[in-house]
Design an enzyme around this catalytic site. Structure first.
Site, PDB file in Angstrom:
ATOM      1  CB  SER A   1      11.159   0.176  -1.694  1.00 60.09           C
ATOM      2  OG  SER A   1      10.292   0.356  -2.781  1.00 60.09           O
TER       3      SER A   1
ATOM      4  CG  ASP B   1      12.602   7.477  -5.465  1.00 59.39           C
ATOM      5  OD1 ASP B   1      11.406   7.157  -5.674  1.00 59.39           O
ATOM      6  OD2 ASP B   1      13.371   6.753  -4.809  1.00 59.39           O
TER       7      ASP B   1
ATOM      8  CG  HIS C   1      10.104   4.898  -3.394  1.00 61.99           C
ATOM      9  ND1 HIS C   1      11.284   4.701  -4.060  1.00 61.99           N
ATOM     10  CD2 HIS C   1       9.660   3.678  -3.030  1.00 61.99           C
ATOM     11  CE1 HIS C   1      11.559   3.399  -4.079  1.00 61.99           C
ATOM     12  NE2 HIS C   1      10.584   2.754  -3.467  1.00 61.99           N
TER      13      HIS C   1
END
Ligand SMILES: *[C@@H]1O[C@H](CO)[C@@H](O)[C@H](O)[C@H]1NC(C)=O
Ligand SMILES: *[C@@H]1O[C@H](CO)[C@@H](O)[C@H](O)[C@H]1NC(C)=O
Length: 297
Positions: free
Chosen positions: A45, A262, A265
């Site tokens: 991700s 977040d 990340h």
């Protein structure tokens, strides 16, 4: 056909991945006859430019606000970021357009400059955390069979320092046990890469010490211009890490002084910093060479 095979690999590694959110693997496949090298990005991700938007069962989606708040369009793109991610910045430095995410391509559209196979939650960790590095070696050999000769491999970052782990500690310190296993994994990874290079395959690689770069960042964060290294910018609750960055969450007004966007990340500026290390960083964090040097071979 090659791309199709790699996408399957990405799917398989995505199943059951639990903690590999800071692993990224970039693979360059340079076909001898091709005028421009294609860039194939296989990762997680951190690098996803929207693959998860196309996975109907994926719970790890980012195609909703407040993701993308600093993207040129100001709209969510599927990246787990306020803006662009490390793949975007790195590919730009190489001089290629950001590859489209694989799943956004119809089968009739041949990928010209590469394709991004990163998918949120993908990883090379199995759920038990056992046999990790040898699984990865098998994957790299498969990629070799598909034509990959130059590999850019990022080590695991200081996973224990993500807001989701820091929030478990009363004073927001890093989880030392998870960080220990991250370094152990990286040690094995480095040995595996050296071994792969020693085989008569003609493989070359650039390894990034993401863990070391993160520790350096945390220790010298003021010098880097980051006042907030613990709390996520966007999220819910303690350290904004009790929940992901969903539309109900709040986000910070200043994204350039936060390390984390977040609970997992980094912010866009941190992604840019790390892409800079990858492309042209010194041997402090790039061994045995950086991406620029790798591509010049
Ligand atoms: C918080 O982290 C520090 C530093 O690793 C550690 O000494 C302490 O025991 C941790 N506290 C809790 C409650 O986990
Ligand atoms: C945001 O943080 C950066 C880095 O600390 C600082 O230089 C900048 O002035 C801040 N911006 C605002 C609007 O406060």
């Amino acid at each position: 056909m090659h791309v199709h095979n790699m996408a399957i690999t990405s799917h398989i590694t995505g199943v059951g991945a639990t903690m590999a959110l800071l692993v990224c693997i970039l693979v360059f496949i340079c076909k001898a006859q091709a005028a421009t090298p294609a860039v194939y990005i296989l990762g997680d991700s951190l690098l996803d430019v929207g693959n998860n938007n196309y996975l109907p069962l994926s719970l790890l989606k980012a195609n909703f606000p407040h993701n993308g708040v600093d993207f040129p369009t100001g709209k969510p793109t599927g990246r787990f970021s306020n803006g662009q991610n490390a793949a975007d910045f790195l590919v730009k430095k190489i001089g290629l357009p950001t590859p489209p995410s694989y799943l956004s391509l119809s089968s009739a559209t041949p990928p010209i400059t590469g394709v991004n196979l990163a998918s949120g939650g993908a990883g090379i960790f199995e759920e038990t955390g056992g046999f990790l590095v040898s699984t990865f070696k098998g994957l790299l050999k498969t990629l070799y069979g598909l034509g990959a000769r130059k590999l850019v491999v990022s080590g695991v970052g200081a996973v224990g320092c993500c807001p989701i782990k820091r929030k478990e500690n009363r004073t927001g310190e890093c989880n030392v046990e998870i960080n220990y296993w991250s370094t152990k994994y990286n040690d094995g990874l480095k040995i595996m890469l050296e071994g792969l290079k020693a085989e008569p395959l003609g493989m070359n690689y650039a390894y990034s010490d993401t863990y070391g770069a993160m520790v350096d960042l945390f220790q010298n964060h003021e010098a880097y211009g980051y006042s907030e290294i613990k709390e996520a910018c966007c999220g819910i609750g303690n350290l904004k890490a009790d929940g992901p960055c969903i539309p109900l969450a709040t986000y910070c007004s200043n994204r350039t002084n936060h390390v984390f966007w977040d609970l997992y990340h980094p912010t866009e500026t941190i992604a840019s910093l790390f892409a800079g290390y990858l492309y042209s960083g010194s041997q402090q964090f790039m061994v045995p060479m950086n991406v620029e040097q790798l591509l010049a071979l």
